[in-house]
Design a protein around this motif. Structure first.
Motif, short mmCIF file in Angstrom:
data_model
loop_
_atom_site.label_atom_id
_atom_site.label_comp_id
_atom_site.label_asym_id
_atom_site.label_seq_id
_atom_site.Cartn_x
_atom_site.Cartn_y
_atom_site.Cartn_z
N PRO A 137 0.80 -1.23 0.00
CA PRO A 137 0.00 0.00 0.00
C PRO A 137 0.83 1.28 0.00
CG PRO A 137 -0.18 -1.16 2.10
CD PRO A 137 0.50 -2.08 1.16
N THR A 138 1.99 1.28 0.64
CA THR A 138 2.82 2.48 0.63
C THR A 138 3.38 2.74 -0.77
OG1 THR A 138 4.73 1.18 1.37
CG2 THR A 138 3.44 2.31 3.06
N GLY A 139 3.81 1.66 -1.42
CA GLY A 139 4.31 1.81 -2.79
C GLY A 139 3.22 2.27 -3.74
N TRP A 140 2.00 1.73 -3.54
CA TRP A 140 0.86 2.15 -4.38
C TRP A 140 0.60 3.64 -4.22
CZ3 TRP A 140 -3.73 4.52 -3.17
CH2 TRP A 140 -4.68 4.57 -4.19
N LEU A 141 0.60 4.11 -2.97
CA LEU A 141 0.31 5.53 -2.73
C LEU A 141 1.35 6.42 -3.39
CD1 LEU A 141 -1.50 7.58 -1.21
CD2 LEU A 141 0.14 7.43 0.68
N CYS A 142 2.62 6.11 -3.18
CA CYS A 142 3.68 6.93 -3.76
C CYS A 142 3.62 6.97 -5.28
CB CYS A 142 5.05 6.43 -3.30
SG CYS A 142 5.33 6.55 -1.52
N ALA A 143 3.13 5.88 -5.88
CA ALA A 143 3.10 5.78 -7.35
C ALA A 143 1.98 6.60 -7.98
CB ALA A 143 2.95 4.32 -7.76
N GLN A 144 1.05 7.13 -7.19
CA GLN A 144 -0.07 7.86 -7.76
C GLN A 144 0.36 9.13 -8.49
OE1 GLN A 144 -3.11 6.21 -7.85
NE2 GLN A 144 -1.59 4.77 -7.06
N VAL A 145 1.48 9.71 -8.08
CA VAL A 145 1.96 10.94 -8.73
C VAL A 145 2.88 10.65 -9.91
CG1 VAL A 145 1.84 12.13 -6.51
CG2 VAL A 145 4.00 11.16 -7.25
N ARG A 146 3.26 9.40 -10.10
CA ARG A 146 4.34 9.05 -11.02
C ARG A 146 4.05 9.29 -12.50
NH1 ARG A 146 6.50 4.03 -8.72
NH2 ARG A 146 6.84 5.54 -7.05
N THR A 312 -3.78 21.27 4.50
CA THR A 312 -4.94 22.09 4.85
C THR A 312 -6.15 21.65 4.03
OG1 THR A 312 -4.27 23.76 3.23
CG2 THR A 312 -3.51 24.06 5.51
N ARG A 313 -7.27 22.30 4.22
CA ARG A 313 -8.55 21.82 3.69
C ARG A 313 -8.51 21.46 2.22
NH1 ARG A 313 -13.40 25.98 3.86
NH2 ARG A 313 -12.25 26.79 2.07
N ASN A 314 -7.97 22.34 1.36
CA ASN A 314 -7.99 22.09 -0.08
C ASN A 314 -6.61 21.77 -0.63
OD1 ASN A 314 -10.81 22.46 -0.64
ND2 ASN A 314 -10.52 24.64 -0.24
N ALA A 315 -5.72 21.30 0.23
CA ALA A 315 -4.38 20.92 -0.21
C ALA A 315 -4.30 19.41 -0.32
CB ALA A 315 -3.34 21.45 0.77
N GLY A 316 -3.14 18.94 -0.79
CA GLY A 316 -2.94 17.50 -0.90
C GLY A 316 -3.48 16.93 -2.19
N PHE A 317 -2.88 15.83 -2.61
CA PHE A 317 -3.28 15.17 -3.85
C PHE A 317 -4.24 14.04 -3.53
CE2 PHE A 317 -2.12 12.17 -7.45
CZ PHE A 317 -2.92 12.82 -8.37
N CYS A 318 -5.50 14.26 -3.80
CA CYS A 318 -6.55 13.31 -3.43
C CYS A 318 -7.20 12.69 -4.65
CB CYS A 318 -7.61 13.99 -2.55
SG CYS A 318 -7.03 14.38 -0.89
N MET A 319 -6.40 12.24 -5.60
CA MET A 319 -6.91 11.56 -6.78
C MET A 319 -6.07 10.32 -7.04
SD MET A 319 -7.83 14.41 -9.62
CE MET A 319 -8.24 16.08 -9.16
N HIS A 320 -6.65 9.39 -7.78
CA HIS A 320 -5.93 8.21 -8.22
C HIS A 320 -5.24 8.55 -9.54
CE1 HIS A 320 -8.79 5.36 -5.84
NE2 HIS A 320 -8.13 6.18 -5.06
N SER A 321 -3.96 8.56 -9.54
CA SER A 321 -3.06 8.77 -10.68
C SER A 321 -3.68 9.52 -11.87
CB SER A 321 -2.44 7.45 -11.11
OG SER A 321 -3.39 6.51 -11.51
N LEU A 322 -4.11 8.79 -12.90
CA LEU A 322 -4.47 9.41 -14.17
C LEU A 322 -5.81 10.13 -14.18
CD1 LEU A 322 -3.16 6.77 -16.72
CD2 LEU A 322 -2.25 9.04 -16.29
#
Length: 325
Positions: A137-146, A312-322
């Protein structure tokens, strides 16, 4: 579309050997004349570049793709994106399951999220139960931005070499196989200058909820030359007040197709109009002179997963890769 079978465990034992293997893959973007090729069924003027979203933990899959798919006569460049290309290259070793759970919890919390688009996307984010069933799961998460690191790598190549864009760019995971003979038979006669993005598998959300269609998983996405022109071209929206200069490590990529296009001004207006809607909070990451690829990269990589407790509220990457695509 098929999946490679077999053991995905990488056999490399030493860091120097790992770096050497990555370097060899990087240096073989352009296939040599003596590389064995598939039999071509039509004109060699049909060109394809490949971006494989991969991992340093299973380089055998990259090598398998390179020795099969990438040997077809239509393929010019075989790009790859691994942990080394990530904005946070140590993500896969430094974050823990606690980080993964915190990201999931943050992203699935839709309270105070104003945009209905972002609210819906966050409702679809992976829950902790599903993530807990994954092998890594950690590898999966890190790969979402790849994928966006990989697209920036391809963009940099075209900028620095001046190489003409391919008819199609294929983006898929390192365990995916394409039959390039069939791909060429089906796409060689299609006008690649038309802006189109295809996918091996599409997810259609209920139109009354959100009018978007997303590519799914490692089945791959196919970007036409027209779509690449749009993705790699610089964008100017001075009325939005984002006037700081942006250095994308190269001159602007403007293809012959874009120079001859009469719709560039209309395209820019449409881009600025959509950007102003700020549907997923992307506006704050935009700077004039950015390409869409630059924007996608900055949007997905600025807030690191390891810093989830500072989001913060609207920060962070909350999508699956593509899904950005």
């Amino acid at each position: 579309f098929e999946k490679f079978q077999g053991n995905a465990e990488d056999k490399l034992k030493h860091p120097q050997e790992l770096q050497s293997n990555i370097r060899n893959l990087e240096n073989s973007h352009l296939l040599k004349d003596d590389t064995p090729h598939y039999r071509a069924t039509s004109s060699s003027s049909f060109t394809v570049d490949i971006l494989s979203v991969a991992s340093i933990n299973q380089l055998d899959l990259l090598h398998a793709q390179q020795s099969t798919i990438a040997t077809h006569t239509s393929v010019r460049n075989f790009f790859n994106a691994t942990e080394i290309d990530d904005a946070d290259p140590d993500c896969h070793t430094d974050i823990t399951m606690q980080h993964v759970e915190s990201v999931s919890k943050f992203c699935r919390n839709r309270r105070n999220v104003v945009s209905p688009v972002l609210r819906y996307l966050r409702s679809q984010y992976a829950n902790t139960r599903w993530l807990g069933k994954k092998k890594n799961p950690t590898g999966w998460l890190c790969a979402q931005v790849r994928p966006y690191s990989g697209l920036r790598k391809a963009q940099s190549h075209y900028l620095q070499t001046g190489q003409e864009l391919p008819d199609y760019l294929l983006i898929f995971d390192d365990d995916t196989y394409y039959n390039m003979e069939k791909f060429q038979m089906n796409f060689a006669s299609v006008d690649s200058s038309i802006e189109k993005v295809y996918s091996g598998c599409l997810v259609r959300s209920p139109i009354q909820t959100i009018n978007f269609t997303f590519p799914f998983g490692g089945f791959g996405s196919i970007l036409s030359k027209g779509a690449l022109v749009r993705l790699f071209g610089k964008n100017q929206c001075p009325e939005l007040g984002t006037n700081d200069s942006f250095n994308n490590n190269g001159s602007d990529y403007i293809s012959i197709e874009e120079k001859e296009s009469s719709s560039t001004e209309d395209s820019s207006s449409a881009f600025c109009g959509r950007l102003k809607e700020n549907n997923v909070g992307e506006l704050k990451y935009f700077t004039n002179g950015m390409s869409l690829v630059d924007l996608m990269y900055r949007y997905s990589s600025t807030e690191r997963y390891r810093d989830v407790n500072k989001w913060t509220r609207n920060a962070g990457f909350c999508m699956h890769s593509l899904r950005i695509m």
